[in-house]
Design a protein around this motif. Structure first.
Motif, PDB file in Angstrom:
ATOM      1  N   LEU A  60     -94.331 -64.190  45.293  1.00 37.05           N
ATOM      2  CA  LEU A  60     -94.838 -65.421  44.735  1.00 37.05           C
ATOM      3  C   LEU A  60     -93.543 -66.130  44.187  1.00 37.05           C
ATOM      4  O   LEU A  60     -93.577 -67.354  44.354  1.00 37.05           O
ATOM      5  CB  LEU A  60     -95.679 -64.749  43.353  1.00 37.05           C
ATOM      6  N   ALA A  61     -92.573 -65.427  43.724  1.00 36.11           N
ATOM      7  CA  ALA A  61     -91.410 -66.067  43.334  1.00 36.11           C
ATOM      8  C   ALA A  61     -90.500 -66.735  44.430  1.00 36.11           C
ATOM      9  O   ALA A  61     -89.922 -68.084  44.281  1.00 36.11           O
ATOM     10  CB  ALA A  61     -90.476 -65.012  42.350  1.00 36.11           C
ATOM     11  N   LYS A  62     -90.544 -66.187  45.539  1.00 37.00           N
ATOM     12  CA  LYS A  62     -89.948 -66.731  46.818  1.00 37.00           C
ATOM     13  C   LYS A  62     -90.806 -67.870  47.588  1.00 37.00           C
ATOM     14  O   LYS A  62     -90.266 -68.416  48.478  1.00 37.00           O
ATOM     15  CB  LYS A  62     -89.312 -65.641  47.585  1.00 37.00           C
ATOM     16  N   GLY A  63     -92.153 -67.802  47.185  1.00 35.35           N
ATOM     17  CA  GLY A  63     -93.051 -68.677  47.940  1.00 35.35           C
ATOM     18  C   GLY A  63     -93.312 -68.296  49.225  1.00 35.35           C
ATOM     19  O   GLY A  63     -93.598 -68.797  50.271  1.00 35.35           O
ATOM     20  N   LEU A  64     -93.126 -66.861  49.534  1.00 35.05           N
ATOM     21  CA  LEU A  64     -93.417 -66.291  50.727  1.00 35.05           C
ATOM     22  C   LEU A  64     -94.954 -66.031  51.052  1.00 35.05           C
ATOM     23  O   LEU A  64     -95.731 -65.496  49.823  1.00 35.05           O
ATOM     24  CB  LEU A  64     -92.778 -64.876  50.930  1.00 35.05           C
ATOM     25  N   LEU A 117     -87.318 -59.620  50.115  1.00 33.36           N
ATOM     26  CA  LEU A 117     -88.028 -59.836  48.875  1.00 33.36           C
ATOM     27  C   LEU A 117     -86.874 -59.503  47.773  1.00 33.36           C
ATOM     28  O   LEU A 117     -87.228 -59.622  46.630  1.00 33.36           O
ATOM     29  CB  LEU A 117     -89.182 -58.822  48.724  1.00 33.36           C
ATOM     30  N   ASP A 118     -85.553 -59.317  48.362  1.00 36.99           N
ATOM     31  CA  ASP A 118     -84.472 -58.943  47.608  1.00 36.99           C
ATOM     32  C   ASP A 118     -84.963 -57.523  46.391  1.00 36.99           C
ATOM     33  O   ASP A 118     -84.698 -57.731  45.153  1.00 36.99           O
ATOM     34  CB  ASP A 118     -84.291 -60.188  46.730  1.00 36.99           C
ATOM     35  N   LEU A 119     -85.595 -56.973  47.098  1.00 39.69           N
ATOM     36  CA  LEU A 119     -85.881 -55.743  46.342  1.00 39.69           C
ATOM     37  C   LEU A 119     -84.810 -54.524  46.231  1.00 39.69           C
ATOM     38  O   LEU A 119     -83.790 -54.558  47.263  1.00 39.69           O
ATOM     39  CB  LEU A 119     -87.060 -54.828  46.694  1.00 39.69           C
TER      40      LEU A 119
END
Length: 151
Positions: A15-19, A57-59
Motif C-alpha cells: 500500500l505504501a509503495k502504491g503497488l 517491497l523493501d522488506l
C-alpha cells in the motif's frame, strides 16, 4: 519475525509503495490470484521469486526463507467468516454446494475436485446492471479408489 508478521509488513509495504497485486504477480511471472494468496501466507514462494518480491517491497532479506517455507494453510479467524466478501463465498456454497456436489458425482463419478491440483481465476465482466465478478475454480477430478482399501 513470524509469517503473520511478514504478511502484515507485505500488506503495509504494498500500500505504501502504491503497488498492485497484479504488478507483484507480473514481477515473478505468476498468476495474480496465486501470488496474492502466497503473499498473504497460503503458498510457499520459491526463494528466487521471494527475493524479487522482497526487493520490490523493501522488506528485510530475512523474509525470503520465511516466504519460501511451506505454510500452515487455511484457517479463518472464525468458523463462519465475518468479512462480507469472504462470507458471500461461504453463503454461495451453503446454497449451491449440495447441487455442485451432486453434479460432480453425476458427471464424473464418485470423487472430489482437487484443491491441490487447482487454479483459480478472477475476472471483471462489464454488465449493464453493474460489473460482475467471475470466479473460476479449475480443479482436477480425483476419483475415490475403493478397490485398494484395506479389508
Amino acid at each position: 519475525m513470524t509469517r503473520e508478521e511478514f504478511t502484515e509488513e507485505i500488506v503495509a509495504a504494498r500500500l505504501a509503495k502504491g503497488l498492485t497485486w497484479q504488478e507483484l504477480a507480473d514481477a515473478i511471472d505468476r498468476p495474480v490470484v496465486w501470488t496474492t494468496a502466497a503473499l498473504l501466507g497460503q503458498h510457499p514462494i520459491p526463494a528466487e521469486q521471494a527475493a524479487v518480491l522482497v526487493g520490490m517491497l523493501d522488506l528485510d532479506e530475512s523474509a525470503i526463507p520465511v516466504l519460501a517455507a511451506v505454510p500452515m494453510r487455511g484457517g479463518l479467524p472464525t468458523a463462519v467468516p465475518t468479512d462480507p466478501t469472504i462470507y458471500r463465498f461461504y453463503e454461495a456454497l451453503q446454497v449451491y454446494g449440495g447441487a455442485i456436489k451432486e453434479l460432480i458425482h453425476e458427471q464424473f463419478g464418485d470423487g472430489i475436485m482437487s484443491a491441490i491440483n487447482f487454479s483459480v481465476c478472477l475476472e471483471k465482466k462489464p454488465h449493464p446492471a453493474g460489473d460482475r465478478v467471475v470466479v473460476t475454480f479449475d480443479g482436477k477430478f480425483l476419483p475415490y479408489d475403493w478397490t485398494s482399501a484395506a479389508t
